[in-house]
Design an enzyme around this catalytic site. Structure first.
Site, PDB file in Angstrom:
ATOM      1  N   CYS A  97       2.891  -8.174 -17.890  1.00 48.13           N
ATOM      2  CA  CYS A  97       4.014  -8.658 -17.077  1.00 48.13           C
ATOM      3  C   CYS A  97       4.060 -10.182 -16.981  1.00 48.13           C
ATOM      4  O   CYS A  97       5.071 -10.741 -16.586  1.00 48.13           O
ATOM      5  CB  CYS A  97       3.974  -8.040 -15.686  1.00 48.13           C
ATOM      6  SG  CYS A  97       4.215  -6.263 -15.742  1.00 48.13           S
ATOM      7  N   HIS A 234       8.407 -12.536 -11.067  1.00 45.89           N
ATOM      8  CA  HIS A 234       8.364 -11.279 -11.821  1.00 45.89           C
ATOM      9  C   HIS A 234       8.835 -10.174 -10.883  1.00 45.89           C
ATOM     10  O   HIS A 234       8.477 -10.143  -9.703  1.00 45.89           O
ATOM     11  CB  HIS A 234       6.943 -11.016 -12.314  1.00 45.89           C
ATOM     12  CG  HIS A 234       6.748  -9.626 -12.819  1.00 45.89           C
ATOM     13  ND1 HIS A 234       7.580  -9.073 -13.763  1.00 45.89           N
ATOM     14  CD2 HIS A 234       5.832  -8.661 -12.498  1.00 45.89           C
ATOM     15  CE1 HIS A 234       7.171  -7.835 -14.005  1.00 45.89           C
ATOM     16  NE2 HIS A 234       6.122  -7.559 -13.251  1.00 45.89           N
ATOM     17  N   ASN A 264      11.008  -2.737 -13.099  1.00 49.09           N
ATOM     18  CA  ASN A 264      10.019  -3.653 -13.647  1.00 49.09           C
ATOM     19  C   ASN A 264      10.130  -3.635 -15.172  1.00 49.09           C
ATOM     20  O   ASN A 264       9.762  -2.654 -15.812  1.00 49.09           O
ATOM     21  CB  ASN A 264       8.624  -3.215 -13.186  1.00 49.09           C
ATOM     22  CG  ASN A 264       7.520  -4.127 -13.681  1.00 49.09           C
ATOM     23  OD1 ASN A 264       7.746  -4.975 -14.539  1.00 49.09           O
ATOM     24  ND2 ASN A 264       6.330  -3.946 -13.139  1.00 49.09           N
TER      25      ASN A 264
HETATM   26  O1  UT7 Z   1       4.132  -5.478 -12.798  1.00 48.44           O
HETATM   27  C1  UT7 Z   1       2.757  -5.585 -12.850  1.00 48.44           C
HETATM   28  C2  UT7 Z   1       2.095  -5.313 -11.602  1.00 48.44           C
HETATM   29  N1  UT7 Z   1       2.466  -4.047 -11.042  1.00 48.44           N
HETATM   30  C3  UT7 Z   1       2.668  -3.998  -9.746  1.00 48.44           C
HETATM   31  O2  UT7 Z   1       2.653  -5.050  -9.161  1.00 48.44           O
HETATM   32  C4  UT7 Z   1       2.842  -2.694  -9.035  1.00 48.44           C
HETATM   33  C5  UT7 Z   1       2.061  -2.717  -7.755  1.00 48.44           C
HETATM   34  N2  UT7 Z   1       2.112  -1.529  -6.961  1.00 48.44           N
HETATM   35  C6  UT7 Z   1       3.233  -1.099  -6.340  1.00 48.44           C
HETATM   36  O3  UT7 Z   1       4.306  -1.617  -6.516  1.00 48.44           O
HETATM   37  C7  UT7 Z   1       3.094   0.048  -5.361  1.00 48.44           C
HETATM   38  O4  UT7 Z   1       1.728   0.269  -5.096  1.00 48.44           O
HETATM   39  C8  UT7 Z   1       3.760   1.374  -5.823  1.00 48.44           C
HETATM   40  C9  UT7 Z   1       5.268   1.256  -5.764  1.00 48.44           C
HETATM   41  C10 UT7 Z   1       3.309   1.697  -7.226  1.00 48.44           C
HETATM   42  C11 UT7 Z   1       3.347   2.533  -4.899  1.00 48.44           C
HETATM   43  O5  UT7 Z   1       3.668   2.230  -3.556  1.00 48.44           O
HETATM   44  P1  UT7 Z   1       2.583   2.421  -2.401  1.00 48.44           P
HETATM   45  O6  UT7 Z   1       3.231   2.101  -1.137  1.00 48.44           O
HETATM   46  O7  UT7 Z   1       1.378   1.595  -2.802  1.00 48.44           O
HETATM   47  O8  UT7 Z   1       2.299   3.957  -2.455  1.00 48.44           O
HETATM   48  P2  UT7 Z   1       0.922   4.737  -2.726  1.00 48.44           P
HETATM   49  O9  UT7 Z   1       0.508   4.576  -4.159  1.00 48.44           O
HETATM   50  O10 UT7 Z   1      -0.057   4.349  -1.683  1.00 48.44           O
HETATM   51  O11 UT7 Z   1       1.394   6.213  -2.478  1.00 48.44           O
HETATM   52  C12 UT7 Z   1       1.877   6.651  -1.218  1.00 48.44           C
HETATM   53  C13 UT7 Z   1       2.312   8.092  -1.339  1.00 48.44           C
HETATM   54  C14 UT7 Z   1       1.279   9.007  -2.003  1.00 48.44           C
HETATM   55  O12 UT7 Z   1       1.310  10.231  -1.349  1.00 48.44           O
HETATM   56  P3  UT7 Z   1       0.206  10.603  -0.231  1.00 48.44           P
HETATM   57  O13 UT7 Z   1      -1.105  10.499  -0.949  1.00 48.44           O
HETATM   58  O14 UT7 Z   1       0.356   9.546   0.836  1.00 48.44           O
HETATM   59  O15 UT7 Z   1       0.592  11.964   0.182  1.00 48.44           O
HETATM   60  C15 UT7 Z   1       1.811   9.169  -3.406  1.00 48.44           C
HETATM   61  O16 UT7 Z   1       1.421  10.376  -3.996  1.00 48.44           O
HETATM   62  O17 UT7 Z   1       3.500   8.177  -2.147  1.00 48.44           O
HETATM   63  C16 UT7 Z   1       3.300   9.161  -3.170  1.00 48.44           C
HETATM   64  N3  UT7 Z   1       4.103   8.782  -4.328  1.00 48.44           N
HETATM   65  C17 UT7 Z   1       5.380   9.151  -4.476  1.00 48.44           C
HETATM   66  N4  UT7 Z   1       6.214   9.893  -3.728  1.00 48.44           N
HETATM   67  C18 UT7 Z   1       7.445  10.058  -4.172  1.00 48.44           C
HETATM   68  C19 UT7 Z   1       3.728   8.019  -5.379  1.00 48.44           C
HETATM   69  N5  UT7 Z   1       4.764   7.872  -6.231  1.00 48.44           N
HETATM   70  C20 UT7 Z   1       5.789   8.566  -5.701  1.00 48.44           C
HETATM   71  C21 UT7 Z   1       7.118   8.791  -6.111  1.00 48.44           C
HETATM   72  N6  UT7 Z   1       7.911   9.538  -5.314  1.00 48.44           N
HETATM   73  N7  UT7 Z   1       7.625   8.273  -7.250  1.00 48.44           N
END
Ligand code: UT7
Length: 307
Positions: A97, A234, A264
């Site tokens: 990225c 980004h 992204n």
């Molecule tokens: O570009 C290069 C760098 N990349 C980034 O900077 C990405 C960085 N990370 C992020 O943007 C975020 O961490 C995400 C958008 C990927 C995820 O958001 P989050 O608030 O960190 O969510 P999480 O991974 O902690 O997941 C929270 C919940 C989980 O469920 P439980 O365990 O709380 O029941 C996941 O299973 O959300 C669930 N989940 C989803 N639910 C619905 C994960 N993906 C999805 C989805 N739809 N697509």
């Protein structure tokens, strides 16, 4: 592709994707299109906007992690289609990225040493090809795209003032595509060829690192936050963009956001955001821009630019 369309593929919802990422839709390349095809479109648009003869462009750099082939580089593959000088320097830069900022930093250094006069710097990706479309934690995040800028050696404008590039491979496995050709094709099993990310952990490192990076860029240039007209970040997640802006006390009115429309797009996201804000009149000639990115590696980098 809209969030609603993704609801048909994985257990997700439009509301979750909007709230957690800010993404509303993303572009997916046609099966017939490659990264190089997108890069050509962007490159030709940049050459037209700069109004230069493509034959006078003596460098092409493509920031990409989704190249058309193992070799030649995507830059070489598209060199002829762009009509640039047949003896130009052409290469790809792989920094995920941060690919566009890295490519910009490399081109800037070639120009400063007098090796090249005009450089076409392209960020182009087809991340849709390296996604596991059954993994809701990654497939909703990314999109395809390409953006480009044309740099020119001049003493009349400041242009790129400086770039700051960094990497730290210690946490490589937090965001990676675990398979690569040197492992051999027999290891290309299951989803080894697709993006794997521990999103939550990447998120925290990204916010922390980007805050440090912006401070470093301002400090090295003797600037304060209020000197920056526009931050062009980004576009990974609106919450990362907003948290970074908040940490640095930069109002969101001075941050270019396109993640809602593009998702992204990795190395393409900054030039796409730059293009949107220049074409709609937000970014004006003479303004001071801070471009910044964080990505797999980890890699991170910024560019201070007088547009
Ligand atoms: O570009 C290069 C760098 N990349 C980034 O900077 C990405 C960085 N990370 C992020 O943007 C975020 O961490 C995400 C958008 C990927 C995820 O958001 P989050 O608030 O960190 O969510 P999480 O991974 O902690 O997941 C929270 C919940 C989980 O469920 P439980 O365990 O709380 O029941 C996941 O299973 O959300 C669930 N989940 C989803 N639910 C619905 C994960 N993906 C999805 C989805 N739809 N697509």
């Amino acid at each position: 592709m809209t969030n609603t369309e993704l609801e048909q593929l994985v257990d997700t919802s439009d509301a979750w994707i909007r709230e957690r990422t800010g993404i509303e839709e993303r572009r997916i390349a046609d099966p017939s299109q490659t990264t190089g095809d997108l890069a050509v479109e962007a490159g030709l648009a940049a050459i037209a906007a700069a109004d230069v003869d493509p034959a006078t462009v003596d460098m092409v750099i493509v920031g990409t992690s989704t190249p058309d082939a193992v070799f030649p580089s995507t830059a070489c593959l598209i060199q002829r289609r762009l009509g640039v000088a047949p003896d130009a320097v052409a290469m790809d830069v792989a920094a995920a990225c941060s690919g566009f900022i890295y490519a910009l930093g490399v081109a800037d250094r070639f120009i400063r040493t007098g090796s090249v006069k005009r450089a076409l710097v392209i960020g182009a990706e087809t991340f849709s090809r390296i996604l596991n479309w059954q993994d809701r934690s990654t497939c909703v995040l990314f999109g395809d795209g390409a953006g480009a800028v044309l740099l020119e050696a001049t003493t009349e404008h400041e242009g790129i003032i400086n770039t700051h590039l960094h990497s730290d491979g210690a946490n490589a496995e937090l965001l990676h595509v675990p398979w690569g050709v040197s492992q051999g094709y027999d290891r290309l099993v299951d989803n080894a060829g697709t993006v794997s990310m521990r999103g939550n952990e990447v998120f925290k490192v990204a916010v922390r690192t980007l805050g440090r990076l912006i401070d470093e860029t301002l400090e090295k240039n003797g600037l304060s936050r209020s000197d920056i007209d526009w931050v062009v970040p980004h576009q990974a997640n609106i919450r990362i963009i907003a948290a970074t802006a908040k940490k640095l006390d930069i109002p969101m009115e001075r941050v270019v956001v396109t993640v809602q429309k593009h998702g992204n797009t990795s190395a393409a996201s900054i030039p796409l955001a730059l293009d949107a804000a220049i074409r709609d009149g937000r970014i004006q000639r003479g303004q001071l821009l801070l471009l910044e990115a964080f990505g797999a590696g980890f890699t991170w980098g910024s560019a201070l630019v007088r547009y």
